[in-house]
Motif scaffolding. Sequence first.
Motif, short mmCIF file in Angstrom:
data_model
loop_
_atom_site.label_atom_id
_atom_site.label_comp_id
_atom_site.label_asym_id
_atom_site.label_seq_id
_atom_site.Cartn_x
_atom_site.Cartn_y
_atom_site.Cartn_z
N THR A 159 0.87 -1.42 -0.06
CA THR A 159 -0.23 0.16 -0.10
C THR A 159 0.91 1.26 0.04
O THR A 159 0.49 2.38 -0.06
N LEU A 179 0.06 4.02 -2.55
CA LEU A 179 -1.00 4.85 -2.27
C LEU A 179 -1.07 5.97 -1.32
O LEU A 179 -1.50 6.81 -1.32
N GLN A 180 -0.08 5.50 -0.17
CA GLN A 180 0.26 6.36 0.66
C GLN A 180 1.11 7.69 0.13
O GLN A 180 0.86 8.83 0.48
N ALA A 222 0.76 8.90 -2.92
CA ALA A 222 -0.30 9.51 -3.66
C ALA A 222 -1.04 10.39 -2.76
O ALA A 222 -1.39 11.72 -2.98
N ARG A 223 -1.38 9.93 -1.69
CA ARG A 223 -2.09 10.78 -0.54
C ARG A 223 -1.01 11.82 -0.19
O ARG A 223 -1.35 12.98 0.14
N ARG A 236 -0.75 14.55 -2.59
CA ARG A 236 -1.88 15.34 -2.59
C ARG A 236 -2.11 16.28 -1.42
O ARG A 236 -2.49 17.37 -1.63
N ALA A 237 -1.49 15.96 -0.34
CA ALA A 237 -1.54 16.74 0.72
C ALA A 237 -0.51 17.78 0.73
O ALA A 237 -0.58 18.72 1.46
#
Length: 256
Positions: A15, A18-19, A21-22, A25-26
Motif C-alpha cells: 500500500t 497509495l500512501q 499518492a496521498r 496530494r497533501a
Amino acid sequence: MKPPLFIADLVHGLTAPLQAARFLRAHPALLRYVAIPFVINVLTFALVFYFGAGLFDELTARYLSGHEGWWWQVLDWLVTLLAALVTLVLVFFSFTLVGNLIAAPFNELLSERTEQLLSGAEADTPFSLRRLLRDAGRSLFDEVRKLSLFVIALVLCLSLALIPLLGAPLSAAGSLLLTLYFLVIEYTGFVFGRKALGFAVQRRFVARRRGLWLGFALAVFALLLVPLIQLLTIPLAVVAATLLCSGLPLQHPPAH
C-alpha cells in the motif's frame, strides 16, 4: 491477534504507493518535482512504444507473411503472442531504465523534499535550475552505475534459459527476483545516496524487513505494467520509498 510481522510488512509495502499518492496530494508543492519528469517520461514512453511496435510488426511480417493453411494460422497466433510478449518486456525494461536515468536528478530532489516535510525541517536552498544542473552529474553517474550492474545481472539470469529443461523456469524466476530487488535498491538509493551510506548498509537495511520491501517492489512492478499509470509510477515509488525509510533506522545502532 496481530498478524505476523512479515505479513503486516508485506501489506504495508503493497500500500506504500497509495500512501505516496496521498502524501503528494497533501503537499502540492512537491508536484514541481514531478511535472518535468512526467513530461520526460511521456516522451520516453512514446518513443519506446513506437520502436517497440515497429519491432513487433517486423517480427510478424518477416516470419508469417505469405503462408496459407490452418497450421500457419495456429503458428501465426503463437508467434504473434510471443512477439507481443517480447515487445512488452522490451518496452517495460527500456522505459524503466531510461525513465529512471533521465529523471534521477529530479527524483533525488523529490526524495529530499519529502524527507524535509516529514521532519518539519526547512529546505536548505529553494528549488533552482542551477542547483539541479549542479547535482545532475553525480546523480546520473550513480544511476548509470546501478543500471549497468542490473543489466549485466539480468543478462546472466536470462542466459540460464540455455540450460536444458530447468533453464527456462530458473531464468524467469531469477529475472523476476532480480527486477524486484533492483526496484528496492533503486528507489531506496535516493535516501542512502543523499546520506552517503554505502551499498553494504543499504543491503543490510533491506534484509532486516524483507516483507516490507517485497510488498513495495511487487506494488511498483505491478504499476509499471499498467499503461498510462506507469508514467506516474516513478515519482510515486520515490516518495513511497522515502516514506518507508523515514520510519526505520537506516543503520544498526553501534555495538557496546
